[in-house]
Scaffold this motif. Structure first.
Motif, short mmCIF file in Angstrom:
data_model
loop_
_atom_site.label_atom_id
_atom_site.label_comp_id
_atom_site.label_asym_id
_atom_site.label_seq_id
_atom_site.Cartn_x
_atom_site.Cartn_y
_atom_site.Cartn_z
N ARG A 1 93.23 107.67 40.30
CA ARG A 1 92.95 108.33 41.56
C ARG A 1 92.71 107.45 42.69
NH1 ARG A 1 88.04 112.54 41.02
NH2 ARG A 1 89.63 113.73 40.14
N SER A 2 92.04 106.45 42.89
CA SER A 2 91.81 105.75 44.06
C SER A 2 93.08 104.99 44.43
CB SER A 2 90.76 104.46 43.56
OG SER A 2 90.48 103.70 44.60
N LEU A 3 93.97 104.96 43.67
CA LEU A 3 95.21 104.24 44.10
C LEU A 3 96.01 105.33 44.83
CD1 LEU A 3 97.59 102.17 44.31
CD2 LEU A 3 98.02 102.50 41.99
N CYS A 4 96.19 106.63 44.13
CA CYS A 4 97.18 107.36 44.54
C CYS A 4 96.70 108.28 45.60
CB CYS A 4 97.51 108.29 43.55
SG CYS A 4 98.42 107.17 41.85
N ARG A 5 95.02 108.62 45.73
CA ARG A 5 94.64 109.45 46.79
C ARG A 5 93.65 108.86 47.47
NH1 ARG A 5 93.73 115.12 43.92
NH2 ARG A 5 93.73 115.78 46.14
N GLY A 6 92.97 107.72 47.14
CA GLY A 6 91.96 107.29 47.94
C GLY A 6 90.75 107.84 47.31
N LEU A 7 89.49 107.01 47.65
CA LEU A 7 88.23 107.18 46.98
C LEU A 7 87.63 108.55 47.87
CD1 LEU A 7 86.69 103.81 46.04
CD2 LEU A 7 87.57 105.67 44.58
N ASP A 8 86.79 109.02 47.01
CA ASP A 8 85.93 110.15 47.58
C ASP A 8 84.83 109.73 48.50
OD1 ASP A 8 87.48 112.55 46.20
OD2 ASP A 8 86.99 111.48 44.81
N GLU A 9 84.47 110.44 49.55
CA GLU A 9 83.33 110.17 50.38
C GLU A 9 82.12 111.09 49.88
OE1 GLU A 9 84.11 110.30 54.48
OE2 GLU A 9 85.96 109.08 54.36
N PHE A 10 81.01 110.12 49.46
CA PHE A 10 79.98 111.00 49.11
C PHE A 10 78.75 110.77 50.18
CE2 PHE A 10 82.08 109.65 45.34
CZ PHE A 10 82.30 110.88 44.69
N PRO A 11 77.75 111.93 50.25
CA PRO A 11 76.81 111.68 51.25
C PRO A 11 75.91 110.94 51.01
CG PRO A 11 76.42 113.58 49.60
CD PRO A 11 77.77 113.18 49.25
N GLU A 12 74.94 110.40 51.83
CA GLU A 12 73.99 109.42 51.70
C GLU A 12 72.91 109.95 50.69
OE1 GLU A 12 70.82 106.66 54.27
OE2 GLU A 12 72.32 107.86 55.36
N VAL A 13 72.54 108.75 49.67
CA VAL A 13 71.55 109.41 48.58
C VAL A 13 70.32 109.01 49.19
CG1 VAL A 13 70.68 108.85 46.53
CG2 VAL A 13 73.26 108.91 46.71
N THR A 14 69.38 110.02 49.09
CA THR A 14 67.98 110.04 49.52
C THR A 14 67.07 109.02 48.68
OG1 THR A 14 67.02 111.98 48.77
CG2 THR A 14 68.15 112.07 50.94
N GLU A 15 65.96 108.42 49.25
CA GLU A 15 65.08 107.72 48.29
C GLU A 15 64.61 108.69 47.35
OE1 GLU A 15 62.25 105.58 50.22
OE2 GLU A 15 63.72 104.25 51.32
N GLY A 16 64.19 110.06 47.59
CA GLY A 16 63.50 110.82 47.05
C GLY A 16 64.56 111.52 45.66
N ALA A 17 65.73 111.38 45.89
CA ALA A 17 66.76 111.88 44.87
C ALA A 17 67.07 110.59 43.92
CB ALA A 17 68.34 112.18 45.59
N ALA A 18 66.98 109.32 44.42
CA ALA A 18 67.13 108.13 43.44
C ALA A 18 66.04 108.21 42.72
CB ALA A 18 67.25 107.02 44.26
N ALA A 19 64.86 108.35 43.11
CA ALA A 19 63.36 108.27 42.48
C ALA A 19 63.41 109.26 41.36
CB ALA A 19 62.45 108.51 43.19
N ARG A 20 64.03 110.56 41.67
CA ARG A 20 64.14 111.62 40.76
C ARG A 20 64.82 111.32 39.65
NH1 ARG A 20 65.67 117.90 42.57
NH2 ARG A 20 65.34 118.97 40.71
#
Length: 307
Positions: free
Chosen positions: A108-127
């Protein structure tokens, strides 16, 4: 013949016959093969990743096979960057190229490119970290099933890192991780997506036979030689990860072999889901007919052969 060069993508589950089909297509169209198997990149891994044989590698030029050390892991994004440079040069003398592999994210990365994701918050990472510490892999799996059943059906459920990454995005965005996937990026070539058609009982039988063959070829010794690198993600995969508890005395060798076969079948089932949109073809000749329809005739691709 289409204005753009053509990339024939041969995907599908492990042991389905991708290597043979890719080589025969490359021979027919007088072109070269790029591997998209995320474990075949590494020199130190040969048996457990079902690397093509020396005879297969000599049949047509191959790229991204044992061309680097596992000390330098290749991400999907970097793979796409390197493969795009290679394809640009290859398409100067060939109108067709072939990519073969079962690592869907790399394709997928080669044929279509990588997807863009939102920035992960510290709260989400800790959860997510808290969930992982309290409930382990099962907790991560259950939470992903609740928040993103579509991604749950395709992801490697034994890969805790991928589950954590998806959940961090879910928590940070309030949306399913899968909603950020599949945003096409333009490429200077067209793609045709194929997979060998094989019935599940036949596939599972092939998987068991392949594991038996790997064992005879020295799989256990290969894994022992890599024990110093067991912490690397590339060795936390089917065929390798099952040996570590055996080496630590947690279960028997027979149990390790049983788990390799079981987990290989489960992995193949997930790959089947990932590649479900690829066109099944019964054999190489059927694949050639389909490709020729895309490029506008049997003689079209051959006229693009390198000299």
């Amino acid at each position: 013949m289409p204005a753009k060069p053509l990339l024939i993508v041969v995907g599908g589950p492990t042991a389905s016959g991708k290597t043979h089909m890719g080589i025969e297509l490359a021979r027919h169209y007088g072109t070269e093969v790029l591997s998209a198997d995320s474990r075949q990149f590494y020199r130190e891994m040969r048996i457990g990743n079902a690397r093509p044989t020396s005879e297969e590698l000599e049949a047509v030029p191959h790229h991204f096979i044992a061309d680097r050390s596992l000390r330098r892991p290749l991400t999907a994004g970097t793979y796409a960057e390197e493969a795009l440079v290679l394809l640009k040069a290859l398409f100067q003398t060939h109108h067709v190229a072939v990519v073969v592999g079962g690592s869907g994210l790399y394709i997928r990365s080669l044929c279509r490119g990588l997807d863009e994701f939102p920035e992960v918050t510290e709260g989400a990472a800790a959860r997510v970290q808290g969930l992982s510490e309290e409930q382990g892999l099962v907790g991560l799996q259950e939470e992903l099933l609740r928040l993103d059943p579509d991604y749950y059906r395709t992801v490697d459920l034994q890969n805790g890192r991928r589950l954590e990454r998806a959940l961090r995005v879910c928590y940070a965005s309030g949306r399913a991780y899968s909603s950020f996937l599949g945003r096409a990026a333009p490429r200077p070539f067209d793609c045709v997506y194929l997979q060998p058609a094989v019935e599940r009982p036949v596939l599972y039988s092939r998987i068991d036979s392949r594991v038996d063959r790997m064992l005879k070829e020295g799989l256990e010794a290969e894994v022992r030689s890599l024990e110093a690198f067991r912490h690397l993600p590339v060795l936390q995969t089917v065929g390798y990860q099952e040996w570590w508890p055996y080496f630590d005395g947690e279960y028997s060798k027979a149990r390790a072999i049983e788990l390799i076969k079981r987990n290989s079948r489960r992995y193949a089932k997930r790959q089947t889901t990932w590649f479900r949109e690829y066109t099944p073809v019964a054999n190489v000749q059927a694949a050639i007919r389909l490709v020729d329809e895309v490029v506008g005739g049997v003689d079209g691709p051959r006229s693009g052969r390198g000299t």
